[in-house]
Scaffold this active site. Structure first.
Site, mmCIF file in Angstrom:
data_model
loop_
_atom_site.group_PDB
_atom_site.id
_atom_site.type_symbol
_atom_site.label_atom_id
_atom_site.label_comp_id
_atom_site.label_asym_id
_atom_site.label_seq_id
_atom_site.Cartn_x
_atom_site.Cartn_y
_atom_site.Cartn_z
ATOM 1 N N GLY A 34 1.027 -1.370 -0.018
ATOM 2 C CA GLY A 34 0.004 0.321 -0.002
ATOM 3 C C GLY A 34 1.023 1.529 -0.222
ATOM 4 N N GLY A 79 6.729 -3.313 -3.195
ATOM 5 C CA GLY A 79 7.665 -2.898 -3.007
ATOM 6 C C GLY A 79 8.187 -3.951 -1.687
ATOM 7 N N GLU A 102 1.875 -4.029 -10.889
ATOM 8 C CA GLU A 102 2.184 -2.592 -10.730
ATOM 9 C C GLU A 102 1.773 -2.073 -12.668
ATOM 10 O OE1 GLU A 102 5.082 -3.849 -7.565
ATOM 11 O OE2 GLU A 102 4.574 -4.405 -9.500
ATOM 12 N N ASP A 110 9.161 -3.162 -9.631
ATOM 13 C CA ASP A 110 10.705 -3.082 -9.565
ATOM 14 C C ASP A 110 11.635 -3.529 -8.159
ATOM 15 O OD1 ASP A 110 8.581 -1.235 -7.751
ATOM 16 O OD2 ASP A 110 9.517 0.267 -7.211
#
Length: 341
Positions: A34, A79, A102, A110
């Site tokens: 989030g 992430g 993503e 990433d």
């Protein structure tokens, strides 16, 4: 939190009394991904600072000299996935759910994802990265994202055993986890991993357009809910995100984890700067703010995303205050610290 973790990891690596690092989520999820909403409330240069800190931590974990065990329960997305996947031992369980969604947000996988996705069997990484497909614990083990599968009822006992062992010796740690593990968890009947032959055939194509065309050819041969879902998901994602994600994963096949993070930093800064494309902001609006789930991508079609646009994500930014990320110097690394996948 990322800055605190970076400080702790650095301190633990230098502290001789710390033999083993165990990382787990608070509660029933490892990381729900989030944090992306934070990027909406800062300038692109402030976002670049956030990226540089996060990527430095990812690199430190990926090259960590001491043994790390990631206990991955529940959702692990975005992430935070890097904190788990870059670790040496990656332990999943019955309720683990992994995804890199993503492209549906106008972003790209990433935090070193172009490194670890590109090293999955065949072209499974391209499939996972472009579609945002969710993998359960057994699928993570099968494709190599996880090293062990431990049944949920044994998770707490495993953590206790690791702490009592008072060692960071990788062989001993591996044997302890192995004793608690289900060596061959059963894949569900409709597991995506059983589709690896079709995935390799379609996702090995040179362009996103060719991937979708190959999937449509497969759909013409037989009606299949999974193929239909895959095509629909790709067509709903940001065209720009799909193109830069595919190139990123393909480039990552030939790069080390540090090189991947340096390149992804360029890409992330270009995304949040919004000069080439503003799909990230539109994706956040549609999925996180207004929640109408109907993003208006621009460019709206794959064929409108030019090679020049894609190239710009991989080039240094034309801003006098911007420089490439400087990752921490990691001298005298042991062989297993250099690459854990």
């Amino acid at each position: 939190m990322v800055s605190q973790l970076l400080e702790l990891y650095n301190a633990y690596e230098e502290d001789p009394s710390v033999k083993l690092v165990i990382i787990k989520g608070e509660g029933k999820a490892f990381c729900a991904g989030g944090a992306v909403s934070v990027l909406l409330n800062v300038s692109w240069k402030e976002a670049a600072i956030l990226f540089s800190t996060a990527y430095a931590l990812d690199y430190l974990i990926a090259t960590y000299a001491k043994t790390q065990v990631s206990l991955i329960r529940g959702i692990v997305m975005g992430g935070g996935a890097a904190f788990a996947v870059h670790g040496r031992f990656r332990v999943v369980t019955d309720d683990t759910v992994f995804a890199m969604p993503e492209t549906a947000l106008g972003l790209f996988p990433d935090v070193g994802a172009s490194y670890y996705l590109s090293r999955l069997p065949g072209f499974f990484g391209e499939y996972v990265g472009l579609t945002g497909a969710r993998l359960d614990g057994a699928e993570m083990l099968a494709c190599g994202l996880a090293t062990h599968f431990v049944p949920l009822e044994k998770f707490s006992a495993l953590e206790d055993a690791l702490c009592k062992a008072n060692t960071g010796d990788p062989k001993i740690i591996n044997n302890i986890i192995h004793d608690f593990s289900n060596k061959n968890p059963k894949l569900i009947e409709k597991s995506q991993f059983f589709r690896l032959k079709t995935i390799n055939s379609c996702f090995s194509r040179r362009t996103v357009e060719e991937i979708i065309s190959a999937l449509e050819e497969e759909a013409d041969k037989n009606k299949d809910d999974w193929i239909s879902w895959t095509i629909k998901t790709l067509k709903k994602a940001s065209p720009t995100s799909l193109k830069i994600s595919l190139r990123s994963i393909r480039t990552g096949r030939l790069q080390g984890v540090g090189q991947c993070l340096i390149r992804e930093y360029r890409m992330s800064c270009t995304v949040v700067r919004g000069k080439v494309c503003r799909d990230f902001f539109e994706g956040c609006r549609a999925l996180l703010v207004d929640k109408d789930k109907n993003p208006k991508w621009e460019p709206s079609k794959l064929e409108l995303v030019s090679k020049q646009m894609v190239d710009s994500y991989f080039a240094p930014l034309d801003d006098e205050d911007w420089t490439d990320i400087k990752l921490p110097v990691r001298p005298n690394l042991t062989s297993y610290a250099i690459c854990k996948l």
